[in-house]
Motif scaffolding. Sequence first.
Motif, PDB file in Angstrom:
ATOM      1  N   TYR A  41      -2.433   3.900   3.740  1.00 34.13           N
ATOM      2  CA  TYR A  41      -3.309   3.788   5.092  1.00 34.13           C
ATOM      3  C   TYR A  41      -2.339   3.735   6.229  1.00 34.13           C
TER       4      TYR A  41
ATOM      5  N   ASP B 223       2.156   9.157  -1.179  1.00 38.74           N
ATOM      6  CA  ASP B 223       1.656  10.180  -0.450  1.00 38.74           C
ATOM      7  C   ASP B 223       0.581  10.155   0.443  1.00 38.74           C
ATOM      8  N   GLU B 224       0.037   9.112   0.287  1.00 45.24           N
ATOM      9  CA  GLU B 224      -1.251   8.794   1.376  1.00 45.24           C
ATOM     10  C   GLU B 224      -1.584   7.189   1.598  1.00 45.24           C
TER      11      GLU B 224
ATOM     12  N   PHE C  36     -11.705  14.693   0.632  1.00 44.64           N
ATOM     13  CA  PHE C  36     -10.801  14.108   1.552  1.00 44.64           C
ATOM     14  C   PHE C  36     -10.310  15.035   2.351  1.00 44.64           C
TER      15      PHE C  36
ATOM     16  N   ALA D 248      -7.919  17.818  -1.310  1.00 44.03           N
ATOM     17  CA  ALA D 248      -8.378  16.606  -2.066  1.00 44.03           C
ATOM     18  C   ALA D 248      -9.134  16.599  -2.585  1.00 44.03           C
TER      19      ALA D 248
ATOM     20  N   ASP E 166      -8.801  10.471  -7.726  1.00 43.36           N
ATOM     21  CA  ASP E 166      -8.078  11.689  -8.039  1.00 43.36           C
ATOM     22  C   ASP E 166      -8.407  12.088  -9.484  1.00 43.36           C
TER      23      ASP E 166
ATOM     24  N   ASP F  26       0.789  -1.282   0.114  1.00 43.68           N
ATOM     25  CA  ASP F  26       0.048   0.009  -0.014  1.00 43.68           C
ATOM     26  C   ASP F  26       0.762   1.306   0.005  1.00 43.68           C
ATOM     27  N   ARG F  27       2.098   1.156   0.894  1.00 42.29           N
ATOM     28  CA  ARG F  27       3.012   2.463   0.741  1.00 42.29           C
ATOM     29  C   ARG F  27       3.743   2.499  -0.575  1.00 42.29           C
TER      30      ARG F  27
ATOM     31  N   ARG G 259     -11.995  14.736  -5.390  1.00 44.52           N
ATOM     32  CA  ARG G 259     -12.037  13.399  -5.734  1.00 44.52           C
ATOM     33  C   ARG G 259     -13.260  13.410  -6.797  1.00 44.52           C
TER      34      ARG G 259
ATOM     35  N   PHE H 271       0.592   3.839  -2.982  1.00 42.82           N
ATOM     36  CA  PHE H 271       0.309   5.347  -2.711  1.00 42.82           C
ATOM     37  C   PHE H 271       0.962   5.910  -1.706  1.00 42.82           C
TER      38      PHE H 271
END
Length: 159
Positions: A39, A36-37, A146, A150, A120, A30-31, A152, A34
């Motif tokens: 979980y 920048d964001e 968000f 942010a 996005d 996940d890192r 969406r 994503f």
Amino acid sequence: MTALPARRSVRQLRLRGVGEADLDALAHLDREAFPDEPYPYFVLRQLYDVYPRHLLVLDDGTALKGYVLVGTPPDATRSWILGLGITRDERGRGHGRRLMLEVLRRLRADRVREVCLTVDPANLPAIDLYASLGFTAEPDVRADYFGPGADRLIMRLTL
Ligand SMILES: CC(C)(COP(=O)(O)OP(=O)(O)OC[C@H]1O[C@@H](n2cnc3c(N)ncnc32)[C@H](O)[C@@H]1OP(=O)(O)O)[C@@H](O)C(=O)NCCC(=O)NCCS
């Protein structure tokens, strides 16, 4: 008889569900997907606790290369895609489409009627993928969906 030349093996990614033992690898994936964001780990852990059946991964035997996570609220008529990510080295090979098709198949089997997601508005590869699966976008981007800045786009698919 002459020996056949050695061939580079192409490993097939195995699509499977997850267990607790996968959570560290899932957080790592996940890192990467994503940066920048991602979980926070505890959120990922709790999403796994709540939605274990619809958290699917692609596994090459040594590492996780992709995941999709879907959440279905209690009335079970509408689900949300909460995450879809493929490692950089495996993008553009049909894995995102494969995960989405499998999760949509499972939701149809569960008689879910509609799937929604947020994306996005600048994420054209993801928007193209969802559009090619039949998702349609709301006409207007939701500003600050968000939090500040942010924005969406909401996309929906009737199953
Ligand atoms: C979006 C993402 C999941 C797509 O996964 P993928 O495995 O690379 O996509 P696929 O190879 O299955 O491609 C499926 C379709 O996506 C679209 N697509 C994929 N990469 C694209 C690109 N670079 N530009 C435009 N469209 C693209 C195409 O419509 C493609 O269909 P086609 O191969 O018939 O042209 C992947 O790029 C990713 O993990 N990105 C980072 C995380 C992310 O943005 N997730 C989505 C959040 S909403």
